[in-house]
Each structure stands twice: as C-alpha cells, then as structure tokens.
Write an enzyme that holds these catalytic residues in place. Structure first.
Site, PDB file in Angstrom:
ATOM      1  N   HIS A 122       0.121   5.045   1.776  1.00  0.00           N
ATOM      2  CA  HIS A 122      -1.289   4.693   1.611  1.00  0.00           C
ATOM      3  C   HIS A 122      -1.935   4.734   3.000  1.00  0.00           C
ATOM      4  O   HIS A 122      -1.252   4.496   4.011  1.00  0.00           O
ATOM      5  CB  HIS A 122      -1.334   3.269   1.047  1.00  0.00           C
ATOM      6  N   ASP A 199       5.876  -1.779   2.914  1.00  0.00           N
ATOM      7  CA  ASP A 199       4.607  -2.011   2.239  1.00  0.00           C
ATOM      8  C   ASP A 199       4.961  -2.297   0.781  1.00  0.00           C
ATOM      9  O   ASP A 199       5.320  -1.387   0.034  1.00  0.00           O
ATOM     10  CB  ASP A 199       3.730  -0.759   2.392  1.00  0.00           C
ATOM     11  N   GLN A 202       2.908  -2.179  -4.064  1.00  0.00           N
ATOM     12  CA  GLN A 202       3.155  -1.691  -5.429  1.00  0.00           C
ATOM     13  C   GLN A 202       4.546  -2.036  -5.939  1.00  0.00           C
ATOM     14  O   GLN A 202       4.921  -1.590  -7.028  1.00  0.00           O
ATOM     15  CB  GLN A 202       2.951  -0.162  -5.491  1.00  0.00           C
ATOM     16  N   LYS A 225      -3.075  -7.676  -6.544  1.00  0.00           N
ATOM     17  CA  LYS A 225      -2.310  -6.717  -7.360  1.00  0.00           C
ATOM     18  C   LYS A 225      -1.236  -7.417  -8.181  1.00  0.00           C
ATOM     19  O   LYS A 225      -0.502  -6.791  -8.927  1.00  0.00           O
ATOM     20  CB  LYS A 225      -1.685  -5.654  -6.462  1.00  0.00           C
ATOM     21  N   CYS A 371      -6.429   6.901  -1.756  1.00  0.00           N
ATOM     22  CA  CYS A 371      -6.184   6.458  -0.362  1.00  0.00           C
ATOM     23  C   CYS A 371      -4.875   7.027   0.172  1.00  0.00           C
ATOM     24  O   CYS A 371      -4.125   6.318   0.878  1.00  0.00           O
ATOM     25  CB  CYS A 371      -6.169   4.936  -0.235  1.00  0.00           C
TER      26      CYS A 371
HETATM   27  N1  PMP Z   1      -0.406  -0.022   0.196  1.00  0.00           N
HETATM   28  C1  PMP Z   1      -0.323   0.431  -1.048  1.00  0.00           C
HETATM   29  C2  PMP Z   1       0.909   1.177  -1.480  1.00  0.00           C
HETATM   30  C3  PMP Z   1      -1.380   0.201  -1.931  1.00  0.00           C
HETATM   31  O1  PMP Z   1      -1.315   0.646  -3.182  1.00  0.00           O
HETATM   32  C4  PMP Z   1      -2.516  -0.512  -1.487  1.00  0.00           C
HETATM   33  C5  PMP Z   1      -3.707  -0.757  -2.396  1.00  0.00           C
HETATM   34  N2  PMP Z   1      -4.098   0.329  -3.151  1.00  0.00           N
HETATM   35  C6  PMP Z   1      -2.530  -0.977  -0.182  1.00  0.00           C
HETATM   36  C7  PMP Z   1      -1.459  -0.722   0.639  1.00  0.00           C
HETATM   37  C8  PMP Z   1      -3.695  -1.748   0.370  1.00  0.00           C
HETATM   38  O2  PMP Z   1      -3.786  -2.961  -0.279  1.00  0.00           O
HETATM   39  P1  PMP Z   1      -5.065  -3.913  -0.013  1.00  0.00           P
HETATM   40  O3  PMP Z   1      -6.263  -3.054  -0.178  1.00  0.00           O
HETATM   41  O4  PMP Z   1      -4.933  -4.970  -1.049  1.00  0.00           O
HETATM   42  O5  PMP Z   1      -4.906  -4.439   1.373  1.00  0.00           O
END
Ligand code: PMP
Length: 412
Positions: A122, A199, A202, A225, A371
């Site tokens: 991401h 990270d 997910q 999430k 993203c």
């Molecule tokens: N890493 C991953 C794999 C994600 O899916 C996301 C959110 N789509 C993020 C980081 C960022 O999370 P947040 O916007 O809640 O900080």
C-alpha cells in the site's frame, strides 16, 4: 455458534437501502461497519466519564484513564504482546508506519543504508520511505513478485546487503488478499540480523495474529478495519526496540520532565504518544476487539474463507473475467494462501464503469488502484474492481454481486 442473521442485527447500517435497493456492502478492506456495542461504548463514555486521561486526580479522569489503559491491555492480549509497554496507540496503520520510518531512520540509519519493502505494498508503506530517501539519502529496495502475486523469496534474500537495516512488508495485500510469506521473510531477515515491520492492516481483522509467534519486531494496524472507530490504530513494537527508538512527535504526555535546559522522555508506550490520545476511540477499539474475540477469530476466518471460495466459484463462470492474485489452482477450487478479497477485471470494461453501475444496484465495491499504484504498474493495468468481505457478509450478497456483474456485462 456463528449465527449470521443475529450477527447482522449488531450492524444496523447493513439493513439500510441505497437508491431504494438493499445495501450490499463489499468494501470492507477500505473500512468496516461498526457494531452497536462499539457505538454504545463510545457514546456512554462521552455521556458519563469524559475527561482527559493520565493527568487529572479527579474521579472522571481516573475512570477515563482506566478505560484507556484497559483498552491497551485488551489489544495486548489480542495480539499476544508480552507487555502493554509494547502497545502504542496511533491514528492508524499509516501513522504507525510513519512513526517507525521516521524514528528508525533517525536512530539507526545513515545515508546509503537500505530498507526493503515488497511489490505489493500500500502507498503507506512506500511513500514514508520515499520521503526519507529524499531527506536522508536512504535507499528503498523492492521484493519482486510473480504474476500470481506471490513474493519471490530467493530474490528477497539476494536484495539483502550489509547496508540493509530494516524489512517492512504487508502481511496481506489489500489489492489481492494474498497472504504474504511473512514467516519465511522474518526467518530470512533474522538470519541476517534484520528487524521486520509488518503492515497488519489487512491481516489483523481477518485471522489470529500473534506477534510472539510471528516474532516480528513491529506490527501496525488500523481500528476502523476491525469494526472499531476511525482515527485510532496500534503500533506493536518489541520492547527492546521501542526503548531505543527516538520519539516521533514531541508534546505533552510523552515527557518525564521538561526544562529549557533539556527534556527527558517517558518510557514506551507513552514516549510515542504525544498529546491527548483519542481515549474514547481506544475504548471503542477495545470493545470491537472484545466483539470479534467473542465471535472467535478462527470462526471469522472460516466464514470469510468460505465466502471467498464461494465468490471465486461463482465468478469464475463469468466470461472474460480476470482475477488478480488468485492462482489457477485456487480458481480450480483448491485452498490457497488468500484472504477475504477478490480483485478482478472483466474483458475491457473499465473498472470505474463496472463499480459505478454496481453502485446503482446498491452494491458497494472498490474500484481503482487501491492506493497501490506500483502494483497496478506491475500488472500493467489502471485499476481493478475489488470485492472485500467481512464477518457479516453472506453468500446471498455474493449472489447479488454476481447477478449485478452479469447485468452490467450485458450492457456492454
Ligand atoms: N496498509 C494496507 C495494506 C491497507 O489496506 C491500508 C488501508 N487501505 C493501509 C495500510 C492504511 O491504513 P489507514 O488508512 O487506516 O492508515
């Protein structure tokens, strides 16, 4: 017992309509809906015990502090950290990664030192490092993947040099739902004496994540999430690392003493929590964690895997469908390291068109680059359509998605 109809009653938003049609919410990788218990817990705190934490001697401040610190213990237990000193509250995964990137580079890296990420990251695990490439001259290296979205471990090992200082990879891809081989990545990294950040945005919402078992040095995830409120997240860090990392932001809460001749910092986790924390959100997050714990993370995982398998089974019949990050053998019905996400394109229908038309049918999916633009580049596409599942989704909703796709396809 996993009683889906009673579970759905805990999430009143799921029974709303959109454009007069029942909502089919399949954008859970972006954010999840909140059960009533989370909303009630937060409302109750604002109504009855709202006061700033860690500072007041008065009764309400102590009550609010107790709730906030109890939330830290709930998180500790959930991810099996050794102590609450290893649980830092953040605004979310993004802030957790930025915290580590900023403090780690400041504390432990020199110009020319390297950080390794992967091809499936991401943006939040790419851009913080790129900013530090510009500011501090560090070097970002990328673990490649094959066409099925599987990371290349031998290539990873070859990327490691004596300038490599940290490995930072996602546990599960938000685009494809592939579960990355993080155990092997951690083993290889440790053989080279390297710390690893995961990270967990997910992974933590979908299956049991045990930081001691994984033996990662850092893990970041987001409350929103995992059925908790927005604006709150967690950074787990091994105590020996949090002890030696320099602070991220300065301000109240994170200091021991301040004078104009010098300041001493609190111990972790407070050292990394400058300013008033979102203590109502931490209570909300703990309530969400209790909710999923009561359902059982293994039951949730089993339910979501069944949904994912069912979705692939139904969708593979759609002419010209192309899945991303799902192997041929998984498409054929075998179990694969894949989780709660189906990312796809159909013929040359633009994903935005497909998403917009599905929306008209009340079906919320995600379209675009999710993203993860470098991953789109790797596949040589602009974006995908992504259906992502949560503990409250049903096979009927997947049937509605498939029927919706078939309807849209006929329009082209
Ligand atoms: N890493 C991953 C794999 C994600 O899916 C996301 C959110 N789509 C993020 C980081 C960022 O999370 P947040 O916007 O809640 O900080």
């Amino acid at each position: 017992m996993y009683n889906i109809s009673s579970i759905r009653k805990d999430f009143p938003i799921l029974s709303r309509t959109v454009y007069g049609k029942p909502l089919v919410y399949l954008d859970n990788a972006a954010t999840t809906q909140k059960p009533l218990c989370v909303l009630d817990a937060m409302r109750d705190e604002y109504l009855n015990v709202n006061a700033n934490v860690h500072r007041g001697v008065h009764w309400m401040s102590q009550q609010a502090t107790d709730l906030h610190e109890a939330a830290r213990e709930t998180v500790r237990r959930f991810i099996n950290a050794r102590s609450t000193a290893e649980v830092v509250f953040t605004r979310g995964t993004t802030e957790g990664i930025n915290l580590v990137a900023s403090s780690f580079v400041e504390g432990f890296m020199k110009e020319g030192d390297e950080v390794i990420v992967s091809a499936v990251e991401h943006h939040s695990n790419i851009v913080p490092w790129q900013i530090l490439e510009k500011r501090r001259g560090i070097v970002l290296k990328v673990i490649p993947m094959n066409d099925e979205g599987v990371l290349d471990l031998p290539a990873f090992e070859q990327l490691i040099t004596d300038r490599t200082k940290l490995v930072s990879v996602s546990h599960v891809s938000n685009v494809m739902g592939t579960i990355n081989p993080v155990r092997e990545i951690i083993r290889i990294a440790h053989e080279h004496g390297l710390p690893v950040m995961l990270d967990g945005a997910q992974s933590v919402p979908h299956f049991k994540v045990d930081v001691q078992e994984l033996d990662c040095e850092f893990l970041a995830f987001s409350g929103h999430k995992i059925y908790g409120p927005t604006g709150i997240g967690v950074l787990y860090g091994k105590k020996e690392w949090l002890d030696k990392l320099p602070p991220y932001q300065g301000g109240g809460e994170m200091i021991e003493t301040v004078s104009f001749s010098g300041t001493t910092f609190e111990r972790p986790p407070l050292k990394f929590e400058a300013g008033t924390p979102d203590y109502v959100a931490t209570h909300g997050l703990a309530t969400a964690i209790d909710y999923v714990t009561n359902l059982g993370m293994d039951n949730i995982q089993q339910h979501e895997q069944e949904l994912t398998r069912y979705a692939i089974e139904q969708m593979r019949e759609i002419p010209d469908i192309r899945f991303f990050g799902i192997s041929e053998s998984e498409i054929a019905g075998n179990v694969a390291p894949h989780d709660a996400v189906v990312s796809f394109l159909i013929g040359d229908i633009h994903p935005m068109d497909l998403g917009t038309l599905l929306d008209q049918l009340g079906i919320a999916v995600r379209t675009g680059h999710h993203c993860a633009q470098p991953l789109m580049e790797r596949f040589n596409i602009l974006g995908t359509v992504r259906a992502s599942f949560a503990l409250y989704n049903t096979k009927e909703e997947i049937d509605a998605l498939v029927a919706g796709i078939q309807r849209v396809v006929k329009m082209f």
